[in-house]
Design a protein around this motif. Structure first.
Motif, PDB file in Angstrom:
ATOM      1  N   ALA A  87       0.829  -1.206   0.000  1.00 47.73           N
ATOM      2  CA  ALA A  87       0.000   0.000   0.000  1.00 47.73           C
ATOM      3  C   ALA A  87       0.865   1.257   0.000  1.00 47.73           C
ATOM      4  N   LEU A  88       1.946   1.243   0.774  1.00 49.21           N
ATOM      5  CA  LEU A  88       2.844   2.400   0.812  1.00 49.21           C
ATOM      6  C   LEU A  88       3.576   2.578  -0.513  1.00 49.21           C
ATOM      7  N   ARG A  89       3.861   1.471  -1.194  1.00 51.24           N
ATOM      8  CA  ARG A  89       4.521   1.577  -2.492  1.00 51.24           C
ATOM      9  C   ARG A  89       3.602   2.227  -3.515  1.00 51.24           C
ATOM     10  N   ARG A  90       2.311   1.870  -3.488  1.00 57.41           N
ATOM     11  CA  ARG A  90       1.346   2.505  -4.395  1.00 57.41           C
ATOM     12  C   ARG A  90       0.988   3.898  -3.911  1.00 57.41           C
ATOM     13  N   TYR A  91       0.844   4.032  -2.592  1.00 55.91           N
ATOM     14  CA  TYR A  91       0.539   5.275  -1.898  1.00 55.91           C
ATOM     15  C   TYR A  91      -0.574   6.067  -2.563  1.00 55.91           C
ATOM     16  N   PRO A  92      -1.780   5.511  -2.607  1.00 52.65           N
ATOM     17  CA  PRO A  92      -2.904   6.222  -3.229  1.00 52.65           C
ATOM     18  C   PRO A  92      -3.394   7.376  -2.366  1.00 52.65           C
ATOM     19  N   PHE A  93      -3.869   8.429  -3.019  1.00 53.99           N
ATOM     20  CA  PHE A  93      -4.439   9.569  -2.320  1.00 53.99           C
ATOM     21  C   PHE A  93      -5.940   9.630  -2.554  1.00 53.99           C
ATOM     22  N   LEU A  94      -6.632  10.180  -1.569  1.00 55.89           N
ATOM     23  CA  LEU A  94      -8.047  10.477  -1.706  1.00 55.89           C
ATOM     24  C   LEU A  94      -8.214  11.991  -1.810  1.00 55.89           C
ATOM     25  N   ASP A  95      -9.024  12.436  -2.762  1.00 54.27           N
ATOM     26  CA  ASP A  95      -9.408  13.839  -2.835  1.00 54.27           C
ATOM     27  C   ASP A  95     -10.806  13.945  -2.232  1.00 54.27           C
ATOM     28  N   VAL A  96     -10.902  14.511  -1.044  1.00 52.35           N
ATOM     29  CA  VAL A  96     -12.169  14.491  -0.321  1.00 52.35           C
ATOM     30  C   VAL A  96     -12.609  15.896   0.068  1.00 52.35           C
ATOM     31  N   HIS A 127     -13.985  13.574  -7.474  1.00 51.06           N
ATOM     32  CA  HIS A 127     -14.090  13.021  -8.823  1.00 51.06           C
ATOM     33  C   HIS A 127     -15.449  12.380  -9.063  1.00 51.06           C
ATOM     34  N   ARG A 128     -16.004  12.613 -10.222  1.00 55.36           N
ATOM     35  CA  ARG A 128     -17.323  12.066 -10.552  1.00 55.36           C
ATOM     36  C   ARG A 128     -17.315  10.549 -10.567  1.00 55.36           C
ATOM     37  N   ARG A 129     -16.218   9.957 -11.057  1.00 53.85           N
ATOM     38  CA  ARG A 129     -16.174   8.498 -11.188  1.00 53.85           C
ATOM     39  C   ARG A 129     -15.985   7.813  -9.843  1.00 53.85           C
ATOM     40  N   ALA A 130     -15.284   8.488  -8.923  1.00 54.77           N
ATOM     41  CA  ALA A 130     -14.958   7.854  -7.640  1.00 54.77           C
ATOM     42  C   ALA A 130     -16.066   8.103  -6.633  1.00 54.77           C
ATOM     43  N   LYS A 131     -17.214   7.527  -6.859  1.00 57.48           N
ATOM     44  CA  LYS A 131     -18.350   7.709  -5.963  1.00 57.48           C
ATOM     45  C   LYS A 131     -18.554   6.514  -5.042  1.00 57.48           C
ATOM     46  N   ARG A 132     -17.675   5.534  -5.123  1.00 53.44           N
ATOM     47  CA  ARG A 132     -17.733   4.379  -4.238  1.00 53.44           C
ATOM     48  C   ARG A 132     -16.366   4.223  -3.587  1.00 53.44           C
ATOM     49  N   LEU A 133     -16.365   4.086  -2.269  1.00 55.69           N
ATOM     50  CA  LEU A 133     -15.120   4.009  -1.525  1.00 55.69           C
ATOM     51  C   LEU A 133     -15.104   2.777  -0.628  1.00 55.69           C
ATOM     52  N   ARG A 134     -13.910   2.232  -0.412  1.00 58.75           N
ATOM     53  CA  ARG A 134     -13.757   1.201   0.606  1.00 58.75           C
ATOM     54  C   ARG A 134     -13.757   1.893   1.969  1.00 58.75           C
ATOM     55  N   VAL A 135     -14.584   1.375   2.852  1.00 60.79           N
ATOM     56  CA  VAL A 135     -14.733   1.960   4.178  1.00 60.79           C
ATOM     57  C   VAL A 135     -14.523   0.863   5.218  1.00 60.79           C
ATOM     58  N   MET A 169     -18.891   1.488   0.016  1.00 57.96           N
ATOM     59  CA  MET A 169     -20.062   2.338   0.240  1.00 57.96           C
ATOM     60  C   MET A 169     -20.148   3.431  -0.807  1.00 57.96           C
ATOM     61  N   GLN A 170     -21.377   3.829  -1.063  1.00 55.94           N
ATOM     62  CA  GLN A 170     -21.651   4.919  -1.993  1.00 55.94           C
ATOM     63  C   GLN A 170     -21.466   6.255  -1.273  1.00 55.94           C
ATOM     64  N   THR A 171     -20.760   7.175  -1.904  1.00 54.65           N
ATOM     65  CA  THR A 171     -20.617   8.507  -1.331  1.00 54.65           C
ATOM     66  C   THR A 171     -21.792   9.384  -1.746  1.00 54.65           C
ATOM     67  N   PRO A 172     -22.106  10.433  -0.971  1.00 56.31           N
ATOM     68  CA  PRO A 172     -21.363  10.881   0.210  1.00 56.31           C
ATOM     69  C   PRO A 172     -21.543   9.951   1.408  1.00 56.31           C
TER      70      PRO A 172
END
Length: 315
Positions: free
Chosen positions: A178-187, A273-281, A290-293
């Protein structure tokens, strides 16, 4: 699967629901040991073994529906969460047999970790009314998180199932990946009436406030203060995350520049982002999509728990 008590004179008032995986392959022996432990306190307890979360919840709901006085969860924080989701808001009280690895909930409430002492606590302890929290209607008793941690948990479970690795080895490998990929969330976060925008590797929401000083990191003084706590890291790379970890190690998280601490009764989290409306929670270590918000709420005074008579926690 059920281990039946020996011909009780009166209907059982205590139902014990144990995660069968907590028995390390000896779940029947564990169930018998629990039943014998309650019998020493003149309590005829019905002890049930559950193979998964759905069985835990189903058995707990049935016990609540039957008017059981105390419904006991035997397992780790995930198992306690499952049973608590059925007990919350009812006239039943929650008892806890801490059979997991970390047992954060039990530790915060000063519930004994040894099985015999935990049984004695249920037999002799007092009732304490505490808060729970929810995200999009899903209850949690400890915390919920977004970003790195849910990704690590999902990868860890894959490695455990696919390669048969132990929990901690799988967790370490998943964390490194996970640290190697190091994804960010824009929230976008609405905390009370104030909006915050962050680009972050993780967001952490607690049921009440987590201590961030000294050696008490990760503990809570109270679960009855009626508020959510929000912890978010922002604008930091891998080195920044290491620096944050060092602040945590030395009990100086509140001094970290790239770390925000906020509190509110409700928190709304959405993505840019419009496409990123589902997040792992993650909720108490269990990961769902889950569906955002995402709408986080505190549930004040929604759960009664059996705690030691000398517990410092207050309702």
């Amino acid at each position: 699967m059920t281990v039946k008590p020996e011909s009780p004179r009166h209907p059982a008032h205590v139902a014990v629901i144990i995660n069968a995986r907590a028995g390390s392959g000896h779940s029947q022996e564990l169930a018998q040991r629990v039943m014998d432990g309650f019998r020493q306190h003149q309590i005829q307890a019905q002890v049930m073994l559950a193979e998964d979360g759905m069985q835990l919840i189903g058995a707990a709901r049935a016990a609540v529906h039957a008017g059981t006085d105390i419904v006991v969860a035997g397992g780790g924080d995930g198992s306690v969460n499952a049973v608590a989701s059925a007990v919350s808001g009812s006239n039943s009280a929650l008892g806890v047999l801490p059979l997991g690895t970390l047992n954060h909930f039990a530790k915060d409430l000063h519930i004994p970790l040894l099985l015999e002492d935990a049984i004695r606590n249920i037999a002799e302890g007092r009732r304490l009314v505490i808060d729970t929290a929810e995200v999009n209607g899903v209850l949690f008793i400890n915390n919920s998180s977004l970003g790195l941690y849910p990704d690590i948990v999902r990868n860890r479970e894959k490695q455990q199932h696919r390669f048969g690795r132990g929990k901690w080895l799988a967790f370490c490998r998943a964390a490194m990946e996970a640290l190697r990929r190091y994804p960010f969330l824009d929230v976008r976060m609405l905390v009370g009436n104030t909006e915050h925008r962050r680009r972050t590797p993780f967001v952490f929401i607690g049921n009440n406030e987590y201590l961030m000083d000294g050696l008490n990191i990760g503990k809570r003084n109270t679960l009855a203060d009626g508020k959510l706590s929000l912890y978010v890291c922002h604008r930091t790379g891998r080195l920044g995350l290491v620096r944050l970890a060092l602040h945590a190690l030395f009990g100086r998280l509140r001094e970290a520049r790239d770390f925000d601490v906020l509190s509110a009764r409700e928190i709304e989290i959405d993505t840019h982002h419009r496409r990123a409306k589902r997040l792992r929670v993650a909720t108490d270590g269990e990961v769902t999509i889950m569906q955002t918000p995402l709408l986080y709420r505190i549930r004040p005074a929604s759960l009664t728990v059996i705690v030691p008579p000398s517990s410092v926690q207050e309702a």
